[in-house]
Design a protein around this motif. Structure first.
Motif, mmCIF file in Angstrom:
data_model
loop_
_atom_site.group_PDB
_atom_site.id
_atom_site.type_symbol
_atom_site.label_atom_id
_atom_site.label_comp_id
_atom_site.label_asym_id
_atom_site.label_seq_id
_atom_site.Cartn_x
_atom_site.Cartn_y
_atom_site.Cartn_z
ATOM 1 N N ALA A 85 -43.528 2.720 -55.846
ATOM 2 C CA ALA A 85 -42.922 1.826 -54.861
ATOM 3 C C ALA A 85 -42.819 2.476 -53.492
ATOM 4 C CB ALA A 85 -41.546 1.376 -55.356
ATOM 5 N N LYS A 86 -42.448 3.745 -53.428
ATOM 6 C CA LYS A 86 -42.278 4.416 -52.131
ATOM 7 C C LYS A 86 -43.587 4.453 -51.353
ATOM 8 C CE LYS A 86 -38.353 7.373 -53.339
ATOM 9 N NZ LYS A 86 -37.847 8.764 -53.472
ATOM 10 N N GLN A 87 -44.686 4.708 -52.043
ATOM 11 C CA GLN A 87 -45.982 4.766 -51.362
ATOM 12 C C GLN A 87 -46.393 3.386 -50.865
ATOM 13 O OE1 GLN A 87 -49.129 6.503 -53.679
ATOM 14 N NE2 GLN A 87 -50.675 6.191 -52.105
ATOM 15 N N LEU A 88 -46.198 2.359 -51.703
ATOM 16 C CA LEU A 88 -46.554 0.998 -51.294
ATOM 17 C C LEU A 88 -45.710 0.554 -50.106
ATOM 18 C CD1 LEU A 88 -47.001 -0.728 -54.772
ATOM 19 C CD2 LEU A 88 -48.778 0.132 -53.251
ATOM 20 N N ALA A 89 -44.415 0.888 -50.134
ATOM 21 C CA ALA A 89 -43.535 0.522 -49.020
ATOM 22 C C ALA A 89 -43.993 1.193 -47.731
ATOM 23 C CB ALA A 89 -42.099 0.917 -49.355
ATOM 24 N N ARG A 90 -44.334 2.472 -47.822
ATOM 25 C CA ARG A 90 -44.776 3.208 -46.641
ATOM 26 C C ARG A 90 -46.069 2.620 -46.080
ATOM 27 N NH1 ARG A 90 -44.879 7.641 -48.873
ATOM 28 N NH2 ARG A 90 -47.098 7.901 -49.321
ATOM 29 N N GLU A 91 -47.023 2.328 -46.952
ATOM 30 C CA GLU A 91 -48.306 1.800 -46.488
ATOM 31 C C GLU A 91 -48.168 0.395 -45.902
ATOM 32 O OE1 GLU A 91 -50.889 2.065 -49.833
ATOM 33 O OE2 GLU A 91 -51.100 4.246 -49.721
ATOM 34 N N ALA A 92 -47.220 -0.372 -46.456
ATOM 35 C CA ALA A 92 -47.015 -1.740 -45.955
ATOM 36 C C ALA A 92 -46.076 -1.770 -44.756
ATOM 37 C CB ALA A 92 -46.456 -2.618 -47.074
ATOM 38 N N GLY A 93 -45.492 -0.603 -44.397
ATOM 39 C CA GLY A 93 -44.595 -0.547 -43.261
ATOM 40 C C GLY A 93 -43.270 -1.245 -43.508
ATOM 41 N N LEU A 94 -42.752 -1.134 -44.730
ATOM 42 C CA LEU A 94 -41.530 -1.847 -45.100
ATOM 43 C C LEU A 94 -40.418 -0.872 -45.477
ATOM 44 C CD1 LEU A 94 -43.025 -4.632 -47.428
ATOM 45 C CD2 LEU A 94 -42.441 -4.802 -45.007
ATOM 46 N N PRO A 95 -39.169 -1.251 -45.202
ATOM 47 C CA PRO A 95 -38.050 -0.461 -45.728
ATOM 48 C C PRO A 95 -38.084 -0.500 -47.260
ATOM 49 C CG PRO A 95 -37.305 -2.046 -44.078
ATOM 50 C CD PRO A 95 -38.721 -2.399 -44.411
ATOM 51 N N LEU A 96 -37.706 0.609 -47.867
ATOM 52 C CA LEU A 96 -37.796 0.700 -49.326
ATOM 53 C C LEU A 96 -36.975 -0.375 -50.043
ATOM 54 C CD1 LEU A 96 -39.091 2.224 -51.630
ATOM 55 C CD2 LEU A 96 -37.191 3.855 -51.570
ATOM 56 N N PRO A 97 -35.729 -0.686 -49.633
ATOM 57 C CA PRO A 97 -34.980 -1.747 -50.329
ATOM 58 C C PRO A 97 -35.695 -3.092 -50.282
ATOM 59 C CG PRO A 97 -33.484 -0.423 -49.001
ATOM 60 C CD PRO A 97 -34.875 -0.009 -48.618
ATOM 61 N N THR A 98 -36.281 -3.423 -49.136
ATOM 62 C CA THR A 98 -37.039 -4.673 -49.021
ATOM 63 C C THR A 98 -38.238 -4.666 -49.962
ATOM 64 O OG1 THR A 98 -36.395 -4.932 -46.706
ATOM 65 C CG2 THR A 98 -38.329 -6.160 -47.436
ATOM 66 N N ALA A 99 -38.941 -3.540 -49.979
ATOM 67 C CA ALA A 99 -40.109 -3.425 -50.858
ATOM 68 C C ALA A 99 -39.710 -3.590 -52.312
ATOM 69 C CB ALA A 99 -40.798 -2.085 -50.649
#
Length: 258
Positions: free
Chosen positions: A35-49
């Motif tokens: 999840a952390k990698q996907l959130a970072r690549e999508a430019g999203l805050p981790l809770p939102t992701a």
């Protein structure tokens, strides 16, 4: 007279755009991504992701396995043009298991091999058709019950040997597989397609059968049991379960992924 042309900006739904960015990121990682990698690549805050990933997994567009996310079956249906089945809501896990229990008139078990251990995810039984009591830890006695044998048969050799190193083979009843060599011989003879049958190997007075549930890289099994005096019902019950597996995947996949 000159005419001025105006164009209104399109109305964009932010949550949809964010979900699509996550799907694009997941699609770029065929071996899965956390999840952390996907959130970072999508430019999203981790809770939102996390919220979006949970929703996408529930709807079948993503699948979670051992802490990483993969594209799910719903994406394949979109690509193939099959689309959803209109008017037929997806059963919950409990409803699917109860349906199978009532269909065959016997308890039904669903299990996965997760992070090196056998895990019974769900059981559907009734007072009239009780499940087998877990008198010896299912995780440690996979060699002696149909569920464990079915799951072990789907592992590669290294993972299977590792499991047996941690959970040595030992007889639980006079009918249990005798030793590691005998177990490996049995698994090799039956291959990965099943069904796996065991007769009084885990507990006296019960016979059990399990069949593989194939869902991407997930190692899973669907099983049933009957008392010894009803043994003639076991194979017909397994045949009915095999016919239902395709219909079950939609509801089982969420339980596999969590």
């Amino acid at each position: 007279m000159a005419t001025a042309s105006t164009s209104a900006a399109p109305t964009l739904i932010g949550s949809v755009r964010r979900a699509l960015r996550l799907l694009e990121s997941a699609g770029a990682h065929p071996n899965g991504a956390p999840a952390k990698q996907l959130a970072r690549e999508a430019g999203l805050p981790l809770p939102t992701a996390y919220h979006l990933l949970r929703t996408l997994t529930h709807e079948g567009y993503l699948r979670r396995e051992k802490g990483v996310f993969f594209l799910g079956d719903a994406v394949d249906r979109l690509v193939s043009g099959q689309g959803p089945v209109i008017g037929r809501p997806r059963r919950t896990m409990a409803e699917s298991m109860e349906y199978c229990r009532d269909l065959i008139g016997a308890p039904v078990y669903f299990a996965v091999y997760r992070e090196g251990e056998i895990e019974v995810v769900a059981v559907a039984d009734s007072p009239a058709t009780p499940a087998v009591a877990e008198w010896a830890d299912f995780r440690e006695t996979g060699h002696a019950h149909a569920i464990g044998q079915c799951l072990l048969s789907q592992l590669d050799e290294a993972a299977r040997q590792d499991h047996l190193d941690r959970h040595p083979v030992g007889p639980l009843t006079p009918y249990s597989v005798a030793d590691r060599r005998a177990l490996l011989s049995r698994l090799g003879a039956r291959g990965r397609t099943g069904p796996f049958l065991e007769r009084q190997e885990y507990v006296l007075g019960q016979v059990c059968a399990a069949v593989p549930v194939r869902h991407g890289p997930t190692v899973a099994a669907l099983a049933t049991s009957v008392p010894l005096h009803q043994e003639r019902k076991l194979l017909p019950n397994v045949e009915r379960l095999c016919k239902e597996i395709g219909n079950l995947i939609g509801s089982l996949e969420f339980s596999i992924s969590i």
